[in-house]
Design a protein around this motif. Structure first.
Motif, mmCIF file in Angstrom:
data_model
loop_
_atom_site.group_PDB
_atom_site.id
_atom_site.type_symbol
_atom_site.label_atom_id
_atom_site.label_comp_id
_atom_site.label_asym_id
_atom_site.label_seq_id
_atom_site.Cartn_x
_atom_site.Cartn_y
_atom_site.Cartn_z
ATOM 1 N N MET A 1 33.285 28.131 42.350
ATOM 2 C CA MET A 1 34.563 28.130 41.410
ATOM 3 C C MET A 1 35.854 27.934 41.948
ATOM 4 N N CYS A 2 36.013 26.664 42.520
ATOM 5 C CA CYS A 2 37.316 26.241 42.947
ATOM 6 C C CYS A 2 37.826 27.013 44.288
ATOM 7 N N GLY A 3 36.871 27.570 45.039
ATOM 8 C CA GLY A 3 37.213 28.088 46.378
ATOM 9 C C GLY A 3 37.402 29.564 46.288
ATOM 10 N N ILE A 4 37.014 30.287 44.909
ATOM 11 C CA ILE A 4 36.948 31.563 44.878
ATOM 12 C C ILE A 4 35.625 32.169 44.627
ATOM 13 N N THR A 5 35.134 33.209 45.583
ATOM 14 C CA THR A 5 33.837 33.772 45.359
ATOM 15 C C THR A 5 33.572 34.591 44.122
ATOM 16 N N GLU A 6 32.564 34.943 43.677
ATOM 17 C CA GLU A 6 32.505 35.726 42.675
ATOM 18 C C GLU A 6 33.068 37.202 42.971
ATOM 19 N N PRO A 7 32.757 37.734 43.997
ATOM 20 C CA PRO A 7 33.319 39.143 44.107
ATOM 21 C C PRO A 7 34.711 39.000 44.213
ATOM 22 N N LEU A 8 35.379 38.052 45.043
ATOM 23 C CA LEU A 8 36.726 37.764 44.867
ATOM 24 C C LEU A 8 37.307 37.535 43.457
ATOM 25 N N HIS A 9 36.631 36.848 42.453
ATOM 26 C CA HIS A 9 37.138 36.534 40.996
ATOM 27 C C HIS A 9 37.196 37.906 40.604
ATOM 28 N N LEU A 10 36.015 38.687 40.644
ATOM 29 C CA LEU A 10 36.137 39.989 39.683
ATOM 30 C C LEU A 10 37.182 40.975 40.347
ATOM 31 N N TYR A 11 37.532 40.980 41.546
ATOM 32 C CA TYR A 11 38.536 41.676 42.408
ATOM 33 C C TYR A 11 39.932 41.288 41.566
ATOM 34 N N LEU A 12 40.185 39.929 41.362
ATOM 35 C CA LEU A 12 41.211 39.552 41.101
ATOM 36 C C LEU A 12 41.625 39.552 39.501
ATOM 37 N N VAL A 13 40.441 39.443 38.946
ATOM 38 C CA VAL A 13 40.417 39.976 37.145
ATOM 39 C C VAL A 13 40.956 41.379 37.051
ATOM 40 N N LYS A 14 40.458 42.401 38.204
ATOM 41 C CA LYS A 14 40.991 43.496 37.828
ATOM 42 C C LYS A 14 42.240 43.867 38.394
ATOM 43 N N ASN A 15 42.726 42.955 39.320
ATOM 44 C CA ASN A 15 44.028 43.418 39.820
ATOM 45 C C ASN A 15 45.260 42.521 39.791
ATOM 46 N N LEU A 16 45.066 41.330 39.270
ATOM 47 C CA LEU A 16 46.017 40.283 39.284
ATOM 48 C C LEU A 16 46.910 41.054 37.922
ATOM 49 N N ARG A 17 48.264 41.032 38.050
ATOM 50 C CA ARG A 17 49.104 41.365 37.071
ATOM 51 C C ARG A 17 49.813 40.158 36.262
ATOM 52 N N GLY A 18 49.455 39.067 36.720
ATOM 53 C CA GLY A 18 50.036 38.006 36.319
ATOM 54 C C GLY A 18 50.071 36.839 37.186
ATOM 55 N N ILE A 19 50.344 35.416 36.312
ATOM 56 C CA ILE A 19 50.574 34.265 37.004
ATOM 57 C C ILE A 19 51.783 33.706 36.854
ATOM 58 N N ILE A 20 52.334 33.671 37.839
ATOM 59 C CA ILE A 20 53.683 32.983 37.742
ATOM 60 C C ILE A 20 54.008 31.665 37.585
ATOM 61 N N TYR A 21 54.787 31.175 36.832
ATOM 62 C CA TYR A 21 55.011 29.578 36.509
ATOM 63 C C TYR A 21 56.516 29.644 36.261
ATOM 64 N N PHE A 22 57.021 28.481 37.041
ATOM 65 C CA PHE A 22 58.488 27.968 36.838
ATOM 66 C C PHE A 22 58.518 26.441 37.082
ATOM 67 N N SER A 23 59.632 26.093 36.340
ATOM 68 C CA SER A 23 59.637 24.442 36.744
ATOM 69 C C SER A 23 60.225 24.257 38.019
ATOM 70 N N GLU A 24 59.503 23.248 38.653
ATOM 71 C CA GLU A 24 60.159 22.745 40.021
ATOM 72 C C GLU A 24 61.612 22.545 40.125
ATOM 73 N N ASP A 25 62.345 22.205 39.161
ATOM 74 C CA ASP A 25 63.644 21.888 39.215
ATOM 75 C C ASP A 25 64.597 22.758 39.217
ATOM 76 N N ILE A 26 64.275 24.215 39.081
ATOM 77 C CA ILE A 26 65.089 25.496 38.826
ATOM 78 C C ILE A 26 64.873 26.215 40.119
ATOM 79 N N SER A 27 65.895 27.206 40.213
ATOM 80 C CA SER A 27 65.686 28.135 41.210
ATOM 81 C C SER A 27 65.867 29.405 40.750
ATOM 82 N N PRO A 28 64.639 30.097 40.671
ATOM 83 C CA PRO A 28 64.513 31.267 39.874
ATOM 84 C C PRO A 28 64.555 32.413 40.942
ATOM 85 N N GLN A 29 65.531 32.419 41.932
ATOM 86 C CA GLN A 29 65.335 33.429 43.087
ATOM 87 C C GLN A 29 65.567 34.667 42.448
#
Length: 197
Positions: A1-29
């Protein structure tokens, strides 16, 4: 699964709080600094397609599913059942008409309220995940939009103002790419827009 094992996938489903996205031409410091302060003990993800100017231990670069960072970020959010955290309202324009529902406000939210609303968008995707994927299998775009409109009710504590800034947006990956083979990537994705400008 794109370099992620099933145990790690389950861990991340439980623990990731969000996926960050930003336009590459801005500076969101300022937004990055806020996230770094407020998520010291919780992990956030980012598509490896997005180039970061700095390292942060709690920010995980996720192996890409797609070369397109816009679509890859949506797929990551759907795969890990967590919202997008969009840095700067301007970045939301990258998704074009895939933004199917928006909630705008003129309120300036305090830190506690922002964190609370990030928690709410986490509940959003968890609560409608299976229904959203079921509707994707039928290609019921109206049903998916209605799902988002109904979900908006959970943000009743924030005063709505159509001429304000976008705080919450629901993004449909099926509008960007109609033929998505893996149902894991087909959920409607709720997002919180973090913008301190």
């Amino acid at each position: 699964m794109c370099g992620i094992t099933e145990p790690l996938h389950l861990y991340l489903v439980k623990n990731l709080r969000g996926i960050i996205y930003f336009s590459e031409d801005i500076s969101p410091q300022a937004e990055f600094d806020w996230l770094r302060r407020k998520f010291r003990y919780r992990e956030l993800g980012v598509s490896e397609c997005l180039k970061l100017a700095f390292k942060w231990k709690k920010l995980l670069a996720l192996p890409k599913i797609e070369d397109n960072p816009i679509l890859d970020s949506l797929f990551q959010a759907s795969r890990f059942i967590c919202p997008l955290i969009v840095l700067k309202e301007q970045s939301l324009k990258d998704f074009g008409n895939a933004v199917v529902v928006q909630f705008k406000t003129s309120e300036v939210l305090k830190d506690k309220d922002l964190k609370f609303n990030i928690r709410l968008v986490n509940y959003s995707i968890t609560d409608f995940y299976l229904k959203s994927i079921e509707l994707a299998a039928k290609f019921d775009m109206d049903g998916r939009k209605k799902l988002a409109e109904k979900d908006l009710k959970r943000f009743w504590r924030v005063e709505k103002n159509a001429s304000g800034k976008t705080l919450i947006a629901y993004i449909d990956p099926l509008i960007i790419k109609r033929d998505i083979k893996n149902p894991l990537y087909t959920s409607l994705v709720p997002s919180l827009v973090l913008d301190f400008s």
